[in-house]
Design a protein around this motif. Structure first.
Motif, PDB file in Angstrom:
ATOM      1  N   LEU A  40       0.831  -1.210   0.000  1.00 56.89           N
ATOM      2  CA  LEU A  40       0.000   0.000   0.000  1.00 56.89           C
ATOM      3  C   LEU A  40       0.866   1.261   0.000  1.00 56.89           C
ATOM      4  O   LEU A  40       0.549   2.245  -0.668  1.00 56.89           O
ATOM      5  CB  LEU A  40      -0.954  -0.014   1.197  1.00 56.89           C
ATOM      6  N   TYR A  44       0.680   4.461  -2.571  1.00 55.59           N
ATOM      7  CA  TYR A  44       0.420   5.831  -2.108  1.00 55.59           C
ATOM      8  C   TYR A  44       1.645   6.748  -2.247  1.00 55.59           C
ATOM      9  O   TYR A  44       1.607   7.892  -1.817  1.00 55.59           O
ATOM     10  CB  TYR A  44      -0.016   5.816  -0.635  1.00 55.59           C
ATOM     11  N   GLN A 152      -6.954   7.527   5.606  1.00 54.12           N
ATOM     12  CA  GLN A 152      -7.364   6.499   4.642  1.00 54.12           C
ATOM     13  C   GLN A 152      -6.331   5.374   4.548  1.00 54.12           C
ATOM     14  O   GLN A 152      -6.670   4.197   4.597  1.00 54.12           O
ATOM     15  CB  GLN A 152      -7.520   7.161   3.271  1.00 54.12           C
ATOM     16  N   GLU A 156      -6.833   1.541   5.357  1.00 51.31           N
ATOM     17  CA  GLU A 156      -6.685   0.540   4.287  1.00 51.31           C
ATOM     18  C   GLU A 156      -5.794  -0.619   4.730  1.00 51.31           C
ATOM     19  O   GLU A 156      -6.047  -1.774   4.408  1.00 51.31           O
ATOM     20  CB  GLU A 156      -6.073   1.183   3.034  1.00 51.31           C
ATOM     21  N   LYS A 159      -7.808  -2.734   7.047  1.00 52.64           N
ATOM     22  CA  LYS A 159      -8.872  -3.457   6.337  1.00 52.64           C
ATOM     23  C   LYS A 159      -8.280  -4.576   5.485  1.00 52.64           C
ATOM     24  O   LYS A 159      -8.820  -5.667   5.422  1.00 52.64           O
ATOM     25  CB  LYS A 159      -9.677  -2.487   5.461  1.00 52.64           C
ATOM     26  N   SER A 160      -7.137  -4.287   4.846  1.00 53.86           N
ATOM     27  CA  SER A 160      -6.554  -5.324   3.981  1.00 53.86           C
ATOM     28  C   SER A 160      -6.072  -6.508   4.809  1.00 53.86           C
ATOM     29  O   SER A 160      -5.976  -7.624   4.311  1.00 53.86           O
ATOM     30  CB  SER A 160      -5.416  -4.749   3.132  1.00 53.86           C
TER      31      SER A 160
END
Ligand code: AMP
Length: 424
Positions: A40, A44, A152, A156, A159-160
């Motif tokens: 991630l 980003y 965010q 993320e 959540k991942s």
């Protein structure tokens, strides 16, 4: 080091209180979470930063503030040979900011780090003396979009990994509006003095905000003044925009007007992320916020910044508790091959074969010592091998091997140079 006496009468070493050995199963889970986060971070636009674990003690005193729990009582300090006071880093931001200033980084830069942190807290569930954090620092962007992106990104990652989350946000304003709020809060705390813990009674005058996130006192005062009611116009607009941006990308959040976070360096946005089913103030999985004054405070140029830190130990514990483990392998499943060497002089050839198999991308293992074929087969089975390659004395003479399918137990001879194609 604490010593116990073993059965032999010899002293037995033990790990330091509050610190853990991560055994392979757990360490793999840590690594998998770190790898998910790294993926991630690349998406980003964050680059990796590794700072030393030891930093000058004064760096943390200056960055975190002398009335914070960490600086007051949780630092692991050491002296080097020149009697300089050093400290095992209790968090990641101060070191990255130190490097940002010392190395003259470009003005706008996005960095991430991961690694161990050390705090001499009272060891208990979810609170260790060595724990692992994954975090980011985004320098040079004053826009509310940088705050929203940081929230965010941390959401993320969680959540991942498979955590169901709840996000709490707040704004504690800039230096000016905070001063105002602190005065109002102090008046309130004086009225409720008898309910404060001994520590807060002492530090209340110097830093009233600390009371709101004190381990003992937080949550005691639902009627305390709210930071959001004392924001200046710019801070208010900034906070509104953060909320609008989060809503635009459908990130649900709650506003918690008593959320202040434990460190002095925060300005404006602060946030914490919890597991949906566990929202006790001591259970945060991640937290962060904006710290526009810190780079200057540590001797650098005026630089807005925002970041977060996520507690890897707590995230893994949450996944384990909710049965969300395993997270899956970090690399694709490969065929597992066991190499059995049987008889005299077969070990060098088996070792060669093992090397070839690994180079060809198989997961391969072997015992490589004199042991009966039967017990090597048992070992292959418990390891989960799909195939076994047997190198015996006859095979050595014939320049071949015996290939055994572990599932249906069938065997066949294969010439040495056809082994890889036979296994694929
Ligand atoms: P902080 O730097 O205190 O904001 O912490 C950020 C995150 O690190 C927290 O939300 C926790 O998940 C984790 N964390 C902080 N302190 C500890 C600790 N003593 N043991 C385990 N995890 C911790």
């Amino acid at each position: 080091m604490e010593l116990q006496v073993a059965a032999t009468g010899e002293p037995r070493f033990q790990r330091v209180r509050g610190m853990h050995d991560l055994l392979p199963e757990k360490a793999t889970r840590f690594r998998q979470l770190e790898e998910k986060a790294k993926m991630l971070f690349e998406l980003y636009g964050y680059g990796e930063m590794r700072t030393p674990i030891l930093e000058p003690l004064s760096l943390f005193e200056r960055a975190l503030g002398t009335t914070t729990d960490i600086v007051e009582k949780e630092m692991f300090t050491v002296k080097d040979k020149g009697e300089r006071a050093l400290c095992l880093r209790p968090e990641g931001t101060a070191g990255v900011v130190r490097a940002f200033i010392e190395q003259n980084f470009r003005k706008t830069i996005k960095l991430f780090y991961m690694g161990p942190m050390f705090r001499a807290e009272r060891p208990q569930k979810g609170r260790y003396r060595q724990f692992f954090q994954i975090g980011t620092e985004y320098f040079g962007n004053p826009s509310p979009a940088a705050d929203a992106e940081t929230i965010q990104l941390s959401a993320e990652i969680l959540k991942s990994a498979g955590v169901e989350i709840a996000i709490r946000i707040n704004s504690i304003g800039c230096a000016t509006c905070r001063k105002n709020y602190q005065k109002i809060l102090l008046v309130f705390l004086k009225k409720n003095f008898s309910q404060l813990c001994e520590n807060c009674k002492k530090r209340m005058e110097r830093n009233p905000l600390r009371v709101l996130d004190c381990k003992g006192d937080s949550g005691k005062f639902p009627n305390a003044p709210k930071t959001t009611e004392y924001l200046c116009l710019e801070c208010k607009q900034h906070f509104t925009q953060v909320q609008e941006l989060l809503a635009a990308v459908e990130i649900p959040f709650e506003i918690f007007p008593h959320l202040v976070r434990g460190l002095d360096y925060y300005t404006r946005t602060v946030f914490e992320i919890f597991a949906k089913d566990k929202k006790g103030s001591q259970d945060a999985l991640a937290g962060g916020g904006r710290y526009d004054g810190l780079v200057r405070e540590l001797g650098g140029p005026d630089t807005p910044a925002v970041g977060f830190a996520l507690g890897v130990d707590r995230v893994i514990a949450q996944l384990e508790e909710t049965g969300k483990i395993p997270m899956g392998r970090s690399s694709p499943e490969r065929k597992k091959i066991f190499v059995a060497a049987v008889g005299n002089n077969t070990i060098p050839k088996a070792f060669q074969l093992l090397t070839q198999l690994r180079r060809a991308g198989f997961e391969a293992d072997a015992l490589l010592k004199e042991q009966s074929l039967k017990s090597q087969m048992r070992m292959a089975d418990s390891w989960g091998a799909q195939d076994c390659v047997i190198v015996g004395e006859d095979e050595l003479k014939e320049n071949s091997v015996t290939l055994r399918d572990m599932k249906n137990q069938s065997q066949k001879k294969v010439p040495w140079d056809a082994i890889l194609s036979a296994l694929q």
